[in-house]
Design a protein around this motif. Structure first.
Motif, PDB file in Angstrom:
ATOM      1  N   THR A   1       1.555  11.632  -3.443  1.00 13.60           N
ATOM      2  CA  THR A   1       1.180  13.030  -3.603  1.00 13.60           C
ATOM      3  C   THR A   1       1.803  13.488  -4.912  1.00 13.60           C
ATOM      4  O   THR A   1       3.027  13.474  -5.056  1.00 13.60           O
ATOM      5  CB  THR A   1       1.668  13.888  -2.425  1.00 13.60           C
TER       6      THR A   1
ATOM      7  N   ASP B   1       0.835   5.757  -0.341  1.00 13.03           N
ATOM      8  CA  ASP B   1       0.217   7.071  -0.488  1.00 13.03           C
ATOM      9  C   ASP B   1       1.089   7.844  -1.461  1.00 13.03           C
ATOM     10  O   ASP B   1       2.316   7.886  -1.303  1.00 13.03           O
ATOM     11  CB  ASP B   1       0.202   7.821   0.850  1.00 13.03           C
TER      12      ASP B   1
ATOM     13  N   GLN C   1      -3.430   0.131  -3.244  1.00 11.50           N
ATOM     14  CA  GLN C   1      -2.899  -1.079  -2.639  1.00 11.50           C
ATOM     15  C   GLN C   1      -3.293  -2.297  -3.455  1.00 11.50           C
ATOM     16  O   GLN C   1      -4.300  -2.311  -4.138  1.00 11.50           O
ATOM     17  CB  GLN C   1      -3.345  -1.212  -1.192  1.00 11.50           C
TER      18      GLN C   1
ATOM     19  N   ALA D   1       0.852  -1.187   0.000  1.00 15.95           N
ATOM     20  CA  ALA D   1       0.000   0.000   0.000  1.00 15.95           C
ATOM     21  C   ALA D   1       0.889   1.238   0.000  1.00 15.95           C
ATOM     22  O   ALA D   1       1.900   1.282   0.713  1.00 15.95           O
ATOM     23  CB  ALA D   1      -0.914   0.009   1.221  1.00 15.95           C
TER      24      ALA D   1
ATOM     25  N   ARG E   1      -4.215   6.820  -2.795  1.00 18.37           N
ATOM     26  CA  ARG E   1      -3.932   5.664  -1.929  1.00 18.37           C
ATOM     27  C   ARG E   1      -4.196   4.456  -2.801  1.00 18.37           C
ATOM     28  O   ARG E   1      -5.294   4.294  -3.321  1.00 18.37           O
ATOM     29  CB  ARG E   1      -4.847   5.657  -0.718  1.00 18.37           C
TER      30      ARG E   1
ATOM     31  N   GLY F   1      -8.335   1.330  -3.583  1.00 22.96           N
ATOM     32  CA  GLY F   1      -7.909   2.564  -2.923  1.00 22.96           C
ATOM     33  C   GLY F   1      -8.756   3.725  -3.392  1.00 22.96           C
ATOM     34  O   GLY F   1      -9.937   3.570  -3.682  1.00 22.96           O
TER      35      GLY F   1
ATOM     36  N   GLN G   1      -5.196  -1.030   4.173  1.00 23.55           N
ATOM     37  CA  GLN G   1      -6.473  -0.847   4.847  1.00 23.55           C
ATOM     38  C   GLN G   1      -7.508  -1.746   4.188  1.00 23.55           C
ATOM     39  O   GLN G   1      -7.286  -2.252   3.089  1.00 23.55           O
ATOM     40  CB  GLN G   1      -6.931   0.610   4.755  1.00 23.55           C
TER      41      GLN G   1
ATOM     42  N   ASP H   1       5.226   4.401   1.651  1.00 23.55           N
ATOM     43  CA  ASP H   1       4.610   3.115   1.962  1.00 23.55           C
ATOM     44  C   ASP H   1       3.798   3.262   3.239  1.00 23.55           C
ATOM     45  O   ASP H   1       4.238   3.903   4.196  1.00 23.55           O
ATOM     46  CB  ASP H   1       5.687   2.036   2.132  1.00 23.55           C
ATOM     47  N   VAL H   2       2.600   2.687   3.236  1.00 21.82           N
ATOM     48  CA  VAL H   2       1.688   2.771   4.371  1.00 21.82           C
ATOM     49  C   VAL H   2       1.108   1.383   4.628  1.00 21.82           C
ATOM     50  O   VAL H   2       1.242   0.475   3.807  1.00 21.82           O
ATOM     51  CB  VAL H   2       0.556   3.799   4.125  1.00 21.82           C
TER      52      VAL H   2
ATOM     53  N   HIS I   1      -3.889  13.371  -4.394  1.00 18.60           N
ATOM     54  CA  HIS I   1      -3.493  12.326  -3.443  1.00 18.60           C
ATOM     55  C   HIS I   1      -4.054  10.996  -3.930  1.00 18.60           C
ATOM     56  O   HIS I   1      -5.224  10.916  -4.309  1.00 18.60           O
ATOM     57  CB  HIS I   1      -4.038  12.644  -2.049  1.00 18.60           C
TER      58      HIS I   1
END
Length: 93
Positions: free
Chosen positions: A11, A9, A51, A7, A49, A36, A84, A80-81, A47
Motif C-alpha cells: 500500500t 501486498d 509475486q 508474494a 500485489r 500480479g 496466487q 507478505d501474502v 495497492h
C-alpha cells in the motif's frame, strides 16, 4: 536451486494517483518478471500485489519507495501474502 516465489501486498501512500504510478509500476514489474496487479484505491493510495523471484520482488518494493518522478511517496506498507495463480502483471481500475 531456485528460490520459492515471494508474494507481497503493498500500500503506497502520498501523491501517487494521477501521476502514472500504476503504469510505471506495471512496466517495472514486467521488466523484473513479476506477476500480479496494481490499482488505485478510493482513499488515494495505490495497492500492488506482486509475486515472483524474491530478489525481483524486493527490487520492486525498493522502486515503489520513490515511484515515478511526478510522484511523492510518503509510505510503503509491505505485507507478505500467499502466492496466487496469476499469469501476468495487470493494471486495474
Amino acid at each position: 536451486m531456485k528460490a520459492s516465489p515471494r508474494a507481497v501486498d503493498l500500500t503506497i501512500t502520498g501523491h501517487v494517483q494521477g501521476v502514472s504510478f500504476r503504469a510505471y509500476t506495471a512496466d517495472r514489474a514486467r521488466e523484473l518478471g513479476l506477476v500480479g496487479w496494481v490499482e488505485n484505491l478510493d482513499d488515494g493510495s495505490v495497492h500492488v500485489r506482486a509475486q515472483g523471484d524474491p530478489d525481483a520482488v524486493e527490487s520492486l518494493v525498493d522502486w515503489c519507495h520513490d515511484g515515478p518522478s511526478a510522484a511523492r511517496v510518503d509510505d510503503v506498507e509491505v505485507r507478505d501474502v500467499a502466492p496466487q495463480s496469476v499469469d501476468d502483471f495487470s493494471v486495474r481500475r
